[in-house]
Design an enzyme around this catalytic site. Structure first.
Site, PDB file in Angstrom:
ATOM      1  CG  PHE A  13      40.748  41.576  34.267  1.00 40.99           C
ATOM      2  CD1 PHE A  13      40.394  39.585  35.198  1.00 40.99           C
ATOM      3  CD2 PHE A  13      40.735  41.721  35.681  1.00 40.99           C
ATOM      4  CE1 PHE A  13      39.988  39.380  36.304  1.00 40.99           C
ATOM      5  CE2 PHE A  13      40.261  41.840  36.594  1.00 40.99           C
ATOM      6  CZ  PHE A  13      39.824  40.052  36.518  1.00 40.99           C
ATOM      7  CB  THR A  15      37.519  45.285  36.545  1.00 38.70           C
ATOM      8  OG1 THR A  15      36.762  46.628  36.159  1.00 38.70           O
ATOM      9  CG2 THR A  15      38.934  45.128  36.362  1.00 38.70           C
ATOM     10  CE1 TYR A  16      29.030  46.248  37.386  1.00 39.84           C
ATOM     11  CE2 TYR A  16      28.655  43.700  36.917  1.00 39.84           C
ATOM     12  CZ  TYR A  16      28.387  44.698  37.562  1.00 39.84           C
ATOM     13  OH  TYR A  16      26.410  44.852  38.128  1.00 39.84           O
ATOM     14  CE1 TYR A  36      30.789  48.470  33.969  1.00 42.59           C
ATOM     15  CE2 TYR A  36      32.955  48.028  33.849  1.00 42.59           C
ATOM     16  CZ  TYR A  36      31.873  47.839  33.239  1.00 42.59           C
ATOM     17  OH  TYR A  36      32.278  47.779  32.360  1.00 42.59           O
ATOM     18  CG  ASN A  63      26.849  48.063  24.946  1.00 41.61           C
ATOM     19  OD1 ASN A  63      26.652  47.100  25.354  1.00 41.61           O
ATOM     20  ND2 ASN A  63      26.890  49.078  26.120  1.00 41.61           N
ATOM     21  CD  GLN A  67      41.606  26.171  39.674  1.00 41.97           C
ATOM     22  OE1 GLN A  67      40.274  26.108  39.811  1.00 41.97           O
ATOM     23  NE2 GLN A  67      41.302  25.292  38.360  1.00 41.97           N
ATOM     24  CB  ILE A 122      42.566  35.449  36.860  1.00 42.17           C
ATOM     25  CG1 ILE A 122      41.272  35.761  37.631  1.00 42.17           C
ATOM     26  CG2 ILE A 122      43.108  35.840  36.711  1.00 42.17           C
ATOM     27  CD1 ILE A 122      41.162  36.966  38.904  1.00 42.17           C
ATOM     28  NE  ARG A 123      47.419  32.333  40.387  1.00 42.71           N
ATOM     29  CZ  ARG A 123      48.555  33.126  40.182  1.00 42.71           C
ATOM     30  NH1 ARG A 123      48.705  33.462  39.137  1.00 42.71           N
ATOM     31  NH2 ARG A 123      48.313  33.925  41.803  1.00 42.71           N
TER      32      ARG A 123
END
Length: 323
Positions: free
Chosen positions: A21, A23-24, A55, A167, A275, A277-278
């Site tokens: 996941f 998170t930025y 972030y 990178n 939605q 994410i799920r």
């Protein structure tokens, strides 16, 4: 880890969940949102959480992880948490304090993975992007092999379970791999990677060295005007991805994520939408055919959304080489 949490074994023996996941979020998104969505992601089944000093959300992401541990949803060892060393901290004496600062913000005892965020060193200091009076970014010249030695010390101190890079191009990876007295190889190289920029040569090189390629911007990008050309094509509107989505009764995003998993790439799915994410954890529920994979391979156009033109003159600019 959850049974649906397929993992890949890293070259240091630790395991990394293949779906992460991201998170930025751009600065205009309130930081409190990171707390909310990281909790949602853990509830949805994500166990690999990717953050970074850059972030400016480590406090919120750490709090989300700790609250899901406190309520009994997960144990700390179920979570694979990544943070990253920002470019203003490449000087070896700055590495450990930077990691300790990240841990303090997240209020965690260790990170599962600590990455050198970029090979392009910047002038040390508190500013993320130090500039001169003309607005030009101020570079620093640091031997990244010395930065890497400081990363190795962080692993030995137990502050990071695994260490890697982000990178980096082939030449920059080889510089670390060929370093005299190398103690630990990078476990991964996290790079921009999606069907329009599939990094196949870099992927083959990484596989040959037992280094995992981790894909960010796997769904294209959130088109942050500071880095991304607003005229660049929208990946998730691509007709080939849309046709495959229809065929498999999935979303174009799921097709783009599944593509990476089937090529042996660990993939980060960044979304701040509950939605989606799920939905993104459904990536384990279907498979693309060899023909589907070839069709997606055919979309490559070496388009990187993140155009750091202000850094293109940096001696360590990673896109100066073919891969």
């Amino acid at each position: 880890m959850d049974s649906k949490h397929q993992c890949v074994k890293l070259n240091d023996g630790h395991f990394m969940p293949v779906l992460g996941f991201g998170t930025y979020a751009p600065p205009e998104v309130p930081r409190s949102k990171a707390l909310e969505v990281t909790k949602l992601a853990i509830e949805a089944g994500f166990r690999h959480i990717d953050s970074a000093h850059l972030y400016n959300n480590e406090e919120q992401v750490g709090l989300a992880i700790r609250s899901k541990i406190a309520d009994g949803s997960v144990k700390r060892e179920d979570i694979f948490y990544t943070s990253k060393l920002w470019s203003t901290f490449h000087r070896p004496e700055l590495v450990r304090p930077a990691l300790e600062n990240s841990l303090k913000k997240a209020q965690l005892d260790y990170v599962d993975l600590y990455l050198i965020h970029s090979p392009m060193s910047l002038k040390p200091g508190e500013e993320l992007s130090p500039t001169d009076e003309n607005g030009k970014v101020i570079f620093d010249i640091v031997d990244l092999c010395t930065t890497w030695e400081a990363m190795e010390e962080c692993k030995d101190a137990g502050l990071a379970k695994s260490i890697g890079v982000s990178n980096f191009n082939r030449r920059q990876l080889e510089m670390i791999l060929n370093k005299p007295g190398l103690k630990y190889k990078p476990v991964c190289n996290q790079v921009e990677c999606h069907p329009y920029f599939n990094r196949s040569k870099l992927l083959d090189f990484c596989k040959s060295k037992d280094i995992v390629l981790v894909a960010y911007s796997a769904l294209g990008s959130q088109r942050d005007k500071r880095w991304v050309d607003p005229n660049s094509p929208v990946l998730l509107e691509d007709p080939v991805l849309c046709a495959l989505a229809k065929k498999h009764k999935r979303t174009p995003a799921l097709i783009a994520l599944r593509y990476q998993l089937q090529r042996g790439v660990v993939v980060l799915a960044k979304s701040y939408n509950e939605q989606r994410i799920r939905e993104n954890v459904q990536v384990f529920e279907f498979q693309l055919t060899a023909e589907d994979m070839r069709a997606i391979d055919g979309l490559n156009r070496n388009l990187h959304y993140f155009n750091s033109d202000s850094l293109a003159s940096h001696p360590n600019y990673p896109y100066s080489d073919e891969y």
